[in-house]
Motif scaffolding. Structure first.
Motif, PDB file in Angstrom:
ATOM      1  N   THR A   1      36.977  18.208  58.472  1.00 14.36           N
ATOM      2  CA  THR A   1      36.201  17.513  57.750  1.00 14.36           C
ATOM      3  C   THR A   1      34.847  17.525  58.423  1.00 14.36           C
ATOM      4  O   THR A   1      33.750  17.071  57.906  1.00 14.36           O
ATOM      5  CB  THR A   1      36.750  16.225  57.229  1.00 14.36           C
ATOM      6  N   GLY A   2      34.759  17.842  59.792  1.00 16.84           N
ATOM      7  CA  GLY A   2      33.335  17.871  60.412  1.00 16.84           C
ATOM      8  C   GLY A   2      32.544  19.061  60.180  1.00 16.84           C
ATOM      9  O   GLY A   2      32.640  19.745  59.159  1.00 16.84           O
ATOM     10  N   LYS A   3      32.066  19.360  61.374  1.00 22.58           N
ATOM     11  CA  LYS A   3      31.017  20.805  61.303  1.00 22.58           C
ATOM     12  C   LYS A   3      32.130  21.926  61.215  1.00 22.58           C
ATOM     13  O   LYS A   3      32.952  21.993  61.804  1.00 22.58           O
ATOM     14  CB  LYS A   3      30.300  20.762  62.721  1.00 22.58           C
ATOM     15  N   GLN A   4      31.326  23.071  60.518  1.00 18.09           N
ATOM     16  CA  GLN A   4      32.181  24.243  60.244  1.00 18.09           C
ATOM     17  C   GLN A   4      32.212  24.911  61.659  1.00 18.09           C
ATOM     18  O   GLN A   4      31.374  24.837  62.633  1.00 18.09           O
ATOM     19  CB  GLN A   4      31.546  25.042  59.307  1.00 18.09           C
ATOM     20  N   THR A   5      33.418  25.444  61.802  1.00 17.50           N
ATOM     21  CA  THR A   5      33.591  26.222  63.288  1.00 17.50           C
ATOM     22  C   THR A   5      34.340  27.579  63.145  1.00 17.50           C
ATOM     23  O   THR A   5      35.273  27.603  62.340  1.00 17.50           O
ATOM     24  CB  THR A   5      34.645  25.319  64.316  1.00 17.50           C
ATOM     25  N   ASP A   6      33.936  28.580  63.917  1.00 19.53           N
ATOM     26  CA  ASP A   6      34.557  29.770  63.680  1.00 19.53           C
ATOM     27  C   ASP A   6      35.811  29.840  64.517  1.00 19.53           C
ATOM     28  O   ASP A   6      36.991  30.640  64.302  1.00 19.53           O
ATOM     29  CB  ASP A   6      33.803  30.931  64.321  1.00 19.53           C
TER      30      ASP A   6
ATOM     31  N   LYS B   1      34.042  25.505  52.523  1.00 21.48           N
ATOM     32  CA  LYS B   1      33.558  25.580  54.076  1.00 21.48           C
ATOM     33  C   LYS B   1      34.889  25.950  54.802  1.00 21.48           C
ATOM     34  O   LYS B   1      35.833  25.514  54.669  1.00 21.48           O
ATOM     35  CB  LYS B   1      33.402  24.003  54.499  1.00 21.48           C
TER      36      LYS B   1
ATOM     37  N   SER C   1      36.778  27.146  58.401  1.00 16.87           N
ATOM     38  CA  SER C   1      36.853  27.116  59.681  1.00 16.87           C
ATOM     39  C   SER C   1      38.116  27.756  60.241  1.00 16.87           C
ATOM     40  O   SER C   1      38.948  27.725  59.568  1.00 16.87           O
ATOM     41  CB  SER C   1      36.759  25.522  60.108  1.00 16.87           C
TER      42      SER C   1
ATOM     43  N   LYS D   1      39.188  17.766  62.317  1.00 17.96           N
ATOM     44  CA  LYS D   1      38.162  18.632  62.787  1.00 17.96           C
ATOM     45  C   LYS D   1      37.547  19.400  61.350  1.00 17.96           C
ATOM     46  O   LYS D   1      36.303  19.614  61.558  1.00 17.96           O
ATOM     47  CB  LYS D   1      38.695  19.901  63.744  1.00 17.96           C
TER      48      LYS D   1
ATOM     49  N   GLU E   1      37.304  22.525  51.773  1.00 14.57           N
ATOM     50  CA  GLU E   1      37.579  22.989  53.040  1.00 14.57           C
ATOM     51  C   GLU E   1      38.640  23.864  53.346  1.00 14.57           C
ATOM     52  O   GLU E   1      39.798  23.445  52.873  1.00 14.57           O
ATOM     53  CB  GLU E   1      37.595  21.746  54.063  1.00 14.57           C
TER      54      GLU E   1
ATOM     55  N   THR F   1      38.026  27.128  67.019  1.00 12.89           N
ATOM     56  CA  THR F   1      38.115  25.952  67.746  1.00 12.89           C
ATOM     57  C   THR F   1      39.879  26.164  68.294  1.00 12.89           C
ATOM     58  O   THR F   1      40.414  26.237  67.517  1.00 12.89           O
ATOM     59  CB  THR F   1      37.685  24.849  67.117  1.00 12.89           C
TER      60      THR F   1
END
Lengths: 391, 87
Positions: free
Chosen positions: A372-377, A346, A348, A370, A313, A379
């Motif tokens: 390790t959670g959902k991928q984000t563009d 992954k 982010s 954050k 990540e 945040t």
């Protein structure tokens, strides 16, 4: 000699030792101390240069364009709104292939007016064709300015170089700096000589019109040069290490990357905070690491892929934003990592520290959670929810 | 990749820009000229030349037909004529 210096003072001292013949600047917070110091050095005849006082940053940039166009090493510095006012000339300096060196004391952009640090100013001119460096410490700021002239003036390069130093955090922060002597700098950075200059004995036109039959080739050549610079930057950094005995500059720097699963990517002083956070996360058994971007343009894609291509990540820490899209560094990182196809980590993007909001270890831990959670563009970290209530 | 971003001084004369002229061109009548040189001074292209009275003319390879010369002539000795007319 090791001295305890304010960042601005250290930059002024190293610029003095780089012996520019033309300096022009307009004062703006937090750049002011740098050019105040240089004006004093010129007034005291400690530096044999013309310091041209001007009525705006547009004029300051124009003066150093002119200085450099006559083959004279030139210097300017600015911040924020000043850089935006310079923008037209910033593009021209690169387009005309003039190796100006400029310090940008990074600051947010209005409105709302805010004098504190982020990277929105440089992000706004990142496409101008300049080589862009980011310094993490006052020492690195000093070292990068010497390398900036060496690289920009290299006959294979002939491009302007911007050294970004975080406003206040570096410009007004005191640190121990190993300041090289004049002799050492003279040895590393010989006088600038070029045949590419305006000369009354050999009149020629600089700044001609290039119609559709010519323009795209001129732009292509700048882009190709940037690709060459990816090889020249490490070459100069190696020469620097030989001359001064310390590693400074280069394309990227890694910290605990060897087995890192979660990698933070940043530029400038935030890397110091991330380094501490990485150590804390490691103590906690988390395999964190840091990728520090020293050279942002040209974007060192291959070096980055080699350094972090195997991470699980990646968190890109942006201190600027392309509003309506994402952080600029995130966009560059994503494009580079996407070339790995299915093996792309992954990736982010996080926005931190706009307008001088402190980035603390806690902010980095929050980003890590954050990650390790959902991928984000895009945040934002550390938003105050109570300020977001609409009226 | 670097090439000098310069061109030779005076190389713009290679571009014959008179073809941009669309409607009218100056005709130097050479009757009442007093050689005051106002036409030469006012010409934005710097292409009007002459020495004595009734000797002034312009280089039509660069003239855009702006009419400044005809407007400033105190003797009305320059006339703007149709591009189609012979000089």
């Amino acid at each position: 000699m090791k001295e305890f210096l304010e960042g601005s003072h250290a930059v002024a001292q190293i610029i003095k030792r780089c012996r520019p013949g033309v300096i022009s600047a307009y004062p703006i917070t937090p750049q002011t101390h740098i050019v105040e110091d240089l004006a004093q050095l010129v007034a005291d005849k400690e530096l044999d240069a013309q310091f041209v006082n001007v009525e705006s940053e547009h004029s300051a940039a124009s003066v150093v364009l002119g200085g450099e166009a006559t083959g004279v090493r030139s210097y300017t510095a600015t911040s924020s709104q000043g850089l935006l006012l310079m923008a037209e000339v910033v593009f021209n300096i690169a387009g005309l292939r003039l190796p100006v060196v400029m310090t940008t004391a990074n600051r947010s952009v209005s409105a709302p007016i805010n004098i504190w640090n982020d990277h929105q100013d440089v992000a706004t001119v990142r496409d101008a064709g300049w080589i862009l460096f980011f310094a993490e410490s006052n020492q690195e700021a000093v070292d990068l300015h010497m390398q900036a002239y060496r690289i920009g003036e290299d006959p294979r390069v002939m491009l302007p170089v911007m050294v970004n130093i975080d406003g206040f955090i570096l410009t007004h922060g005191m640190e121990v700096v190993d300041m090289p002597t004049q002799e050492e700098v003279d040895k590393f950075l010989p006088p600038y000589t070029t045949t590419y200059k305006l000369d009354v004995d050999n009149p020629q036109t600089m700044g001609f019109l290039a119609d559709p039959e010519y323009y795209i080739e001129m732009r292509y050549m700048i882009d190709q040069t940037h690709r060459d610079v990816l090889k020249i930057v490490p070459e100069v950094a190696a020469g620097f290490k030989k001359a001064f005995g310390r590693e400074s500059g280069g394309l990227i720097q890694g910290y605990r990357l060897e087995d890192a699963e979660q990698v933070f990517v940043g530029a400038g002083t935030v890397c110091g905070t991330i380094r501490e956070a990485v150590d804390a996360l490691r103590k906690d058994g988390k395999k964190a690491g840091l990728l520090k971007i020293v050279t942002y343009r040209p974007f060192p894609k291959d070096a980055i892929l080699a350094a972090v291509g195997k991470a699980k990540e990646i968190a890109v820490i942006d201190k600027s934003i392309s509003l309506g899209s994402s952080g600029p560094l995130y966009l560059d990182m994503s494009a580079a990592l996407a070339t790995l196809g299915a093996k792309m980590p992954k990736t982010s993007g996080f926005i931190l520290g706009l307008g001088g909001r402190d980035i603390t270890q806690k902010s980095i831990f929050e980003t890590h959670e954050k990650l390790t959670g959902k991928q984000t563009d895009c945040t934002f970290i550390g938003l105050k929810q109570e300020l977001l209530a609409e009226t | 990749m670097f090439k000098h971003m310069t061109s030779k001084a005076g190389s713009s004369v290679e571009n014959k820009t008179g073809s941009w002229r669309t409607e009218v061109k100056p005709k130097f009548l050479k009757k009442d000229c007093i050689a005051c040189r106002m036409c030469a001074y006012i010409c934005p292209e710097g292409i009007i030349s002459g020495e004595g009275k009734n000797t002034f003319t312009c280089d039509y390879a660069y003239c855009k037909g702006c009419g400044n010369c005809a407007a400033i002539c105190p003797k009305k000795d320059i006339e703007m004529i149709s591009e189609l007319e012979a000089l």
